[in-house]
Design a protein around this motif. Structure first.
Motif, mmCIF file in Angstrom:
data_model
loop_
_atom_site.group_PDB
_atom_site.id
_atom_site.type_symbol
_atom_site.label_atom_id
_atom_site.label_comp_id
_atom_site.label_asym_id
_atom_site.label_seq_id
_atom_site.Cartn_x
_atom_site.Cartn_y
_atom_site.Cartn_z
ATOM 1 N N GLY A 78 0.820 -1.205 0.000
ATOM 2 C CA GLY A 78 0.000 0.000 0.000
ATOM 3 C C GLY A 78 0.855 1.257 0.000
ATOM 4 O O GLY A 78 1.991 1.261 -0.453
ATOM 5 N N LEU A 79 0.284 2.333 0.531
ATOM 6 C CA LEU A 79 0.973 3.617 0.585
ATOM 7 C C LEU A 79 1.378 3.947 2.023
ATOM 8 O O LEU A 79 0.860 3.367 2.970
ATOM 9 C CB LEU A 79 0.060 4.729 0.047
ATOM 10 N N GLY A 80 2.316 4.865 2.156
ATOM 11 C CA GLY A 80 2.663 5.352 3.482
ATOM 12 C C GLY A 80 4.004 4.872 3.992
ATOM 13 O O GLY A 80 4.961 4.675 3.236
ATOM 14 N N VAL A 81 4.067 4.646 5.295
ATOM 15 C CA VAL A 81 5.332 4.355 5.971
ATOM 16 C C VAL A 81 5.886 2.984 5.605
ATOM 17 O O VAL A 81 7.102 2.835 5.405
ATOM 18 C CB VAL A 81 5.153 4.463 7.499
ATOM 19 N N LEU A 82 5.055 1.976 5.515
ATOM 20 C CA LEU A 82 5.530 0.606 5.320
ATOM 21 C C LEU A 82 6.324 0.418 4.031
ATOM 22 O O LEU A 82 7.452 -0.104 4.071
ATOM 23 C CB LEU A 82 4.364 -0.370 5.394
ATOM 24 N N PRO A 83 5.798 0.811 2.860
ATOM 25 C CA PRO A 83 6.621 0.659 1.655
ATOM 26 C C PRO A 83 7.855 1.544 1.680
ATOM 27 O O PRO A 83 8.906 1.175 1.148
ATOM 28 C CB PRO A 83 5.670 1.060 0.520
ATOM 29 N N THR A 84 7.740 2.706 2.319
ATOM 30 C CA THR A 84 8.887 3.606 2.423
ATOM 31 C C THR A 84 10.013 2.963 3.217
ATOM 32 O O THR A 84 11.167 2.920 2.775
ATOM 33 C CB THR A 84 8.475 4.929 3.107
ATOM 34 N N MET A 85 9.697 2.435 4.391
ATOM 35 C CA MET A 85 10.713 1.820 5.239
ATOM 36 C C MET A 85 11.279 0.561 4.588
ATOM 37 O O MET A 85 12.491 0.299 4.679
ATOM 38 C CB MET A 85 10.122 1.494 6.608
ATOM 39 N N THR A 86 10.436 -0.202 3.925
ATOM 40 C CA THR A 86 10.907 -1.411 3.247
ATOM 41 C C THR A 86 11.933 -1.070 2.178
ATOM 42 O O THR A 86 13.001 -1.697 2.094
ATOM 43 C CB THR A 86 9.729 -2.166 2.613
ATOM 44 N N ALA A 87 11.631 -0.070 1.362
ATOM 45 C CA ALA A 87 12.564 0.340 0.312
ATOM 46 C C ALA A 87 13.866 0.872 0.896
ATOM 47 O O ALA A 87 14.960 0.543 0.416
ATOM 48 C CB ALA A 87 11.911 1.405 -0.577
ATOM 49 N N LEU A 88 13.768 1.679 1.935
ATOM 50 C CA LEU A 88 14.976 2.230 2.554
ATOM 51 C C LEU A 88 15.874 1.134 3.110
ATOM 52 O O LEU A 88 17.098 1.169 2.945
ATOM 53 C CB LEU A 88 14.600 3.213 3.668
#
Length: 214
Positions: A78-88
């Motif tokens: 989805g959108l938000g913190v989870l995909p962001t942190m995963t990519a980082l």
């Protein structure tokens, strides 16, 4: 210049909040990547083939463009913190993993043998001898990953991630308006300044901890 000063005076709270979120997300991602990378490095550094496979997989993930990776994560996370942190975390792993393996591999065999000779267990040698000696190399990888993550996080606004990237994307959507340039310029400068501050703190951490290990 007037538009820039007006923007800074009216958006101080938003800038402070976005800056904190940017730094916080970066630190959390690098911490997770460090734990993961060190664990993998410890597991594979004695095997050349295992080290090659681990670094190869991490390097392959790093070749995927950030926009593409974030786009692939949207249907799953989805959108938000989870995909962001995963990519980082995915992007931050390689420098730390590679430096962990290099650092552990560089520990003199005589030092390890001496530690075992005084009765240290395998885990004791790893925790009290090998990892402390490898720490300067690991820290160098952490510094690289931190700088890289600060920049990648700006792009994560594409998936509604936290941080200063949202200001840059908002500025791009307002190109031609008086506020577009101040928004983009302010966010960009803040990312650079915060990245330099984090790097300085890591340098200080290195001086304090490496002295203690010598």
């Amino acid at each position: 210049m007037t538009a820039l000063m007006d923007f800074l005076s009216t958006r101080r709270l938003q800038l402070a909040t976005d800056s904190w979120q940017h730094v916080s997300a970066t630190m959390q991602a690098v911490l997770l990547a460090t734990l993961l990378s060190v664990a993998i490095g410890v597991a594979v550094y004695r095997s050349r083939s295992g080290s090659a496979v681990a670094t190869g997989l991490a390097a392959t993930a790093l070749t995927v463009p950030s926009f593409a990776l974030l786009g692939l994560l949207i249907p799953v996370l989805g959108l938000g913190v989870l995909p962001t942190m995963t990519a980082l975390v995915i992007y931050a792993v390689l420098p730390i993993l590679r430096n962990t393996i290099v650092g552990l591999d560089a520990v003199p065999a005589a030092t390890v043998d001496a530690a075992r000779g005084v009765g240290m267990s395998r885990i004791g040698v790893l925790a009290r001898v090998e990892l402390p000696l490898a720490w300067p190399s690991i820290l160098a990888g952490i510094r690289i990953s931190t700088q890289m993550s600060m920049g990648i996080l700006a792009i994560a606004a594409y998936v509604k991630g936290p941080g200063l990237g949202n200001l840059i994307f908002a500025a791009l959507s307002r190109v031609g308006t008086p506020t577009a340039l101040p928004m983009a310029l302010t966010a960009t400068v803040l990312i650079v300044v915060l990245a330099l501050v984090l790097d300085a703190l890591l340098v200080l951490l290195g001086r304090l901890t490496i002295r203690g290990n010598q």
